[in-house]
Design a protein around this motif. Structure first.
Motif, PDB file in Angstrom:
ATOM      1  N   ILE A   1       1.012  -1.424  -0.293  1.00 53.20           N
ATOM      2  CA  ILE A   1       0.200  -0.134  -0.063  1.00 53.20           C
ATOM      3  C   ILE A   1       0.715   1.268   0.301  1.00 53.20           C
ATOM      4  O   ILE A   1       1.630   1.307   0.657  1.00 53.20           O
ATOM      5  CB  ILE A   1      -1.229   0.365   1.332  1.00 53.20           C
TER       6      ILE A   1
ATOM      7  N   MET B   1      -2.198   6.181   2.080  1.00 52.30           N
ATOM      8  CA  MET B   1      -3.295   5.819   3.100  1.00 52.30           C
ATOM      9  C   MET B   1      -4.198   6.459   3.120  1.00 52.30           C
ATOM     10  O   MET B   1      -3.995   7.549   2.695  1.00 52.30           O
ATOM     11  CB  MET B   1      -2.837   5.971   4.715  1.00 52.30           C
TER      12      MET B   1
ATOM     13  N   GLU C   1      -9.207   3.761   6.226  1.00 54.40           N
ATOM     14  CA  GLU C   1      -8.032   3.330   6.208  1.00 54.40           C
ATOM     15  C   GLU C   1      -6.795   4.017   7.865  1.00 54.40           C
ATOM     16  O   GLU C   1      -6.983   3.467   8.987  1.00 54.40           O
ATOM     17  CB  GLU C   1      -6.661   2.800   6.024  1.00 54.40           C
TER      18      GLU C   1
ATOM     19  N   GLY D   1      -7.885   2.055  11.690  1.00 58.75           N
ATOM     20  CA  GLY D   1      -7.140   3.120  12.767  1.00 58.75           C
ATOM     21  C   GLY D   1      -7.258   2.821  13.528  1.00 58.75           C
ATOM     22  O   GLY D   1      -7.087   2.829  14.835  1.00 58.75           O
TER      23      GLY D   1
ATOM     24  N   TYR E   1      -8.118  -6.689  15.508  1.00 64.82           N
ATOM     25  CA  TYR E   1      -7.944  -6.873  13.101  1.00 64.82           C
ATOM     26  C   TYR E   1      -7.093  -5.664  12.831  1.00 64.82           C
ATOM     27  O   TYR E   1      -6.678  -5.216  11.706  1.00 64.82           O
ATOM     28  CB  TYR E   1      -8.710  -7.835  12.969  1.00 64.82           C
TER      29      TYR E   1
ATOM     30  N   TYR F   1      -3.899  -4.120  13.669  1.00 66.75           N
ATOM     31  CA  TYR F   1      -3.127  -4.521  12.051  1.00 66.75           C
ATOM     32  C   TYR F   1      -3.419  -4.066  11.408  1.00 66.75           C
ATOM     33  O   TYR F   1      -2.577  -3.638  10.263  1.00 66.75           O
ATOM     34  CB  TYR F   1      -2.762  -5.930  11.976  1.00 66.75           C
ATOM     35  N   LYS F   2      -4.923  -3.928  10.732  1.00 66.87           N
ATOM     36  CA  LYS F   2      -4.948  -3.636   8.943  1.00 66.87           C
ATOM     37  C   LYS F   2      -4.804  -2.191   8.770  1.00 66.87           C
ATOM     38  O   LYS F   2      -4.700  -1.409   7.767  1.00 66.87           O
ATOM     39  CB  LYS F   2      -6.755  -4.127   9.351  1.00 66.87           C
ATOM     40  N   GLY F   3      -5.151  -1.235  10.249  1.00 69.39           N
ATOM     41  CA  GLY F   3      -4.481   0.097   9.745  1.00 69.39           C
ATOM     42  C   GLY F   3      -4.348   1.214  11.288  1.00 69.39           C
ATOM     43  O   GLY F   3      -3.295   1.941  10.612  1.00 69.39           O
TER      44      GLY F   3
ATOM     45  N   SER G   1      -0.096   1.181  10.264  1.00 71.06           N
ATOM     46  CA  SER G   1       0.267   2.114   9.325  1.00 71.06           C
ATOM     47  C   SER G   1      -0.327   3.339   9.590  1.00 71.06           C
ATOM     48  O   SER G   1       0.596   4.591   9.352  1.00 71.06           O
ATOM     49  CB  SER G   1      -0.521   1.557   8.428  1.00 71.06           C
TER      50      SER G   1
ATOM     51  N   LYS H   1      -0.682  -5.007   6.467  1.00 68.46           N
ATOM     52  CA  LYS H   1      -1.991  -5.061   6.802  1.00 68.46           C
ATOM     53  C   LYS H   1      -1.953  -6.663   5.532  1.00 68.46           C
ATOM     54  O   LYS H   1      -3.461  -7.200   5.948  1.00 68.46           O
ATOM     55  CB  LYS H   1      -2.310  -3.802   5.772  1.00 68.46           C
ATOM     56  N   SER H   2      -1.682  -7.129   5.276  1.00 71.35           N
ATOM     57  CA  SER H   2      -1.731  -8.010   4.462  1.00 71.35           C
ATOM     58  C   SER H   2      -1.436  -8.803   5.364  1.00 71.35           C
ATOM     59  O   SER H   2      -1.864 -10.438   5.246  1.00 71.35           O
ATOM     60  CB  SER H   2      -0.937  -8.393   3.026  1.00 71.35           C
TER      61      SER H   2
ATOM     62  N   ALA I   1      -2.562  -9.128   8.628  1.00 73.38           N
ATOM     63  CA  ALA I   1      -3.258  -8.411   9.896  1.00 73.38           C
ATOM     64  C   ALA I   1      -4.489  -9.818  10.617  1.00 73.38           C
ATOM     65  O   ALA I   1      -4.438 -10.044  11.925  1.00 73.38           O
ATOM     66  CB  ALA I   1      -4.344  -7.327   9.035  1.00 73.38           C
TER      67      ALA I   1
END
Length: 647
Positions: A194, A197, A201, A205, A249, A252-254, A257, A287-288, A290
């Motif tokens: 990515i 952002m 995202e 976060g 989740y 880690y996903k947002g 970052s 992100k990948s 997560a």
């Protein structure tokens, strides 16, 4: 070039990448074989006879297989993707997909079953050590002999052969589904990068951090009185799980970052080589991963939490025994007490006795407690009352009352003021008393003061008045004449001998033994701690290996970048400083989040398991952190080799 030559050459070529996988497989097989050996060991009869230890070991072995199977399948997925180009080349030189599958199956057969039988050998050697550790924890006086179990061997071979078949099915499906072009692109598309952002995202976060904080807050208020009834507690617990897992989740996903992007913006784009190799890489890759990191973090928190709670119970065995039975032996019937005293006299065991009259009285606590915890504002409780003359070091004036045995658990469930007015209800009316203090020390068994509060101590003149005007219906809660008889041994060295005498007398059910309670608690919680500890260790090894394998993949993908940086003049030390920082985040973030989850989970209800929280929990967390950090160090060493070979 024969197929056998290719198989041996590939094994030799890839063994440097498989060594940790082989180690984890050997360790998993060894641990499983040891567990099953314990299940069939005749020495376990003493344990299983008291608390069904054999069944507990058997159930844990099933869970162990599930953990290991998931790990092996996931690890195989990583390695089969890493070899996708190699599989594509085999097809280009004319090998059919069936021949390629046979080749990979033969390699796996040698590697897998070689590791399995090595693990069985290691497990056979470990089984005696594990049995010795278990007997030491349980304080069982039994010799741990080294025994080989054919039943354990048969079950281990069958279980891991079934896992091998699943791996082969996975490999066959992968090879059949891929074209030559897709095989050469498999590793290139394995990670999602990515570049910037989006607003969504950023929202994810913020929501992730907010959800985790919300879950922590509810867990802290779980037993504060805000959630009453079974339905209220159930919905609160479901909300905690949902908020924490979903929040993890989204974190880690947002969130990661988002936070790292704020750091990068604060530097206005001027990043050092260390920051380029660490912050930027994590921003684009976290992100990948997560979902994987969420699973690892959640199960890590569960393992740490369960092990902490079991160790809290084991660590607090002695203090819990004193709370439940303050004296070595207690009785409600004079005849039972006399029989045990006679046996102790015959054995020449020294002791002291005590006698505490009790009375059951209804007490209204509306002036010293929060009425919101009780439906319909009903603040009246049936309590045990004793006289100050029955205790030493307590001097009360008429009209004063003290509550003793008000333990940490009771304090958490029901907060009381240390001063205020209480109403004792009798047949002749209400006797008003002033609460002058609270203390945790127990003076009567849980049978008397095991309700919401503890035991009420009043002036002797008030106690005599309560006895004179007691309600006969309320006295039925306590067996006998309401008099407690206690025995304290003069020397703890004779505790086991005294307990044998106590058992020979066969007292009625209304008797209490501190030694018996401590023994049962130590046995129960010791076995649970043993099982949870080894399952947690297995998960630690497997999850650490999974993260290590992910870092191996990333290092190979970034090899070309390291080559360019080295040609630009950056030294190996420059690159390694960034790699160390990167691994600190890659392994540190899941570890810290998992530790935080387990801390708040344990903190919300630890008082149900023991009397001390911080020391046992920090011991467990410290050991987990040290062992977990080893995989971070191994990944740095692997990166070091990749950087060294990049030129």
């Amino acid at each position: 070039m024969s197929l056998n030559y290719i198989i041996l050459r590939n094994l030799k070529k890839n063994i440097k990448n498989y060594y940790l996988y082989v180690f984890a497989l050997i360790f998993s097989v060894a641990l499983y074989f040891s567990f099953v050996t314990l299940q069939f060991d005749p020495a376990m009869q003493e344990v299983s006879g008291s608390i069904k230890g054999g069944a507990a070991i058997g159930a844990s072995s099933v869970l162990l297989v599930a953990i290991v199977a998931i790990f092996l399948l996931y690890a195989n997925t990583i390695f089969i993707k890493r070899r996708s180009k190699e599989i594509g080349l085999f097809q280009l030189i004319g090998l059919t997909k069936s021949r390629i599958f046979v080749l990979l199956s033969a390699e796996n057969l040698i590697l897998y079953f070689g590791s399995m039988f090595a693990g069985i050998g290691a497990g056979f050697v470990m089984s005696r050590l594990i049995l010795m550790i278990l007997f030491k924890i349980l304080e069982v006086d039994q010799v741990a002999a080294l025994r080989f179990s054919p039943e354990a061997l048969q079950r281990t071979v069958l279980v891991f052969a079934a896992v091998y078949m699943l791996i082969m099915i996975m490999n066959y499906t992968f090879i059949r589904a891929q074209s030559i072009l897709s095989l050469f692109k498999a590793t290139a598309t394995s990670q999602t990068r990515i570049q910037r952002m989006s607003l969504w995202e950023v929202v994810m976060g913020v929501l992730g951090i907010g959800s985790i904080i919300g879950g922590y807050y509810i867990s802290g208020e779980l037993f504060s009185g805000k959630f009453t009834g079974m339905n209220g507690l159930m919905f609160a617990m479901i909300a905690i799980l949902a908020l924490v897992i979903i929040g993890t989740y989204l974190f880690y996903k947002g969130s990661v970052s988002f936070l790292f992007n704020l750091i990068r913006r604060s530097k206005k784009g001027y990043l050092s080589i260390r920051e380029v190799l660490s912050l930027s890489s994590i921003m684009f890759r976290m992100k990948s991963n997560a979902l994987l990191l969420t699973v690892i973090t959640t199960v890590s928190a569960l393992a740490i939490g369960l092990l902490s709670l079991s160790y809290i119970s084991y660590y607090s065995v002695e203090s819990s025994a004193r709370e439940s039975s303050p004296h070595d032996y207690g009785f409600l019937q004079k005849a039972d007490e006399a029989g045990v005293r006679e046996g102790l006299d015959q054995a020449g065991i020294g002791y002291t006795t005590l006698e505490i009259p009790t009375v059951q009285v209804e007490v209204d606590l509306k002036e010293v407690m929060d009425t919101k915890n009780f439906p319909n504002n009903d603040t009246s409780l049936l309590a045990t009352v004793i006289s100050e003359s029955s205790l030493e070091n307590i001097d009360l004036q008429r009209g004063e009352v003290r509550i003793i045995g008000y333990t940490t658990t009771k304090q958490t469930m029901l907060k009381l003021k240390d001063k205020g007015e209480l109403d004792f209800s009798t047949k002749n009316g209400v006797i008003k008393q002033q609460l002058v203090g609270l203390s945790e020390e127990a003076v009567l068994p849980y049978y008397f003061g095991g309700g919401i509060l503890g035991v009420f101590v009043v002036d002797d003149s008030v106690f005599q008045e309560l006895l004179q005007h007691k309600d006969p219906d309320e006295q039925k809660r306590v067996s006998g004449a309401g008099i407690y008889y206690g025995i304290n041994l003069s020397s703890s060295s004779q505790a086991k001998q005294a307990y044998e005498i106590y058992k020979q007398q066969k007292p009625e059910l209304q008797s209490f033994s501190q030694y018996e309670f401590e023994f049962n608690q130590r046995t129960n919680m010791g076995l649970i701690m043993f099982i949870v500890g080894f399952l947690g260790l297995t998960f630690l090894i497997t999850s650490g290996c999974i993260l290590y394998f992910k870092q191996m993949d990333e290092s190979e993908e970034e090899r070309e970048g390291y080559t360019i940086l080295r040609k630009l003049g950056f030294t190996q030390g420059d690159l390694l400083s960034g790699i160390r920082f990167k691994q600190l985040f890659n392994f540190g973030i899941p570890l810290i989040v998992g530790l935080c989850h387990s801390y708040f989970a344990v903190k919300s209800g630890w008082f149900f398991f023991g009397t001390e929280m911080l020391t046992p929990m920090f011991v467990v967390m410290g050991l987990y952190t040290v062992l977990y950090s080893i995989f971070g160090l191994l990944s740095v060493l692997y990166y070091k080799r990749v950087i060294r070979e990049s030129l």
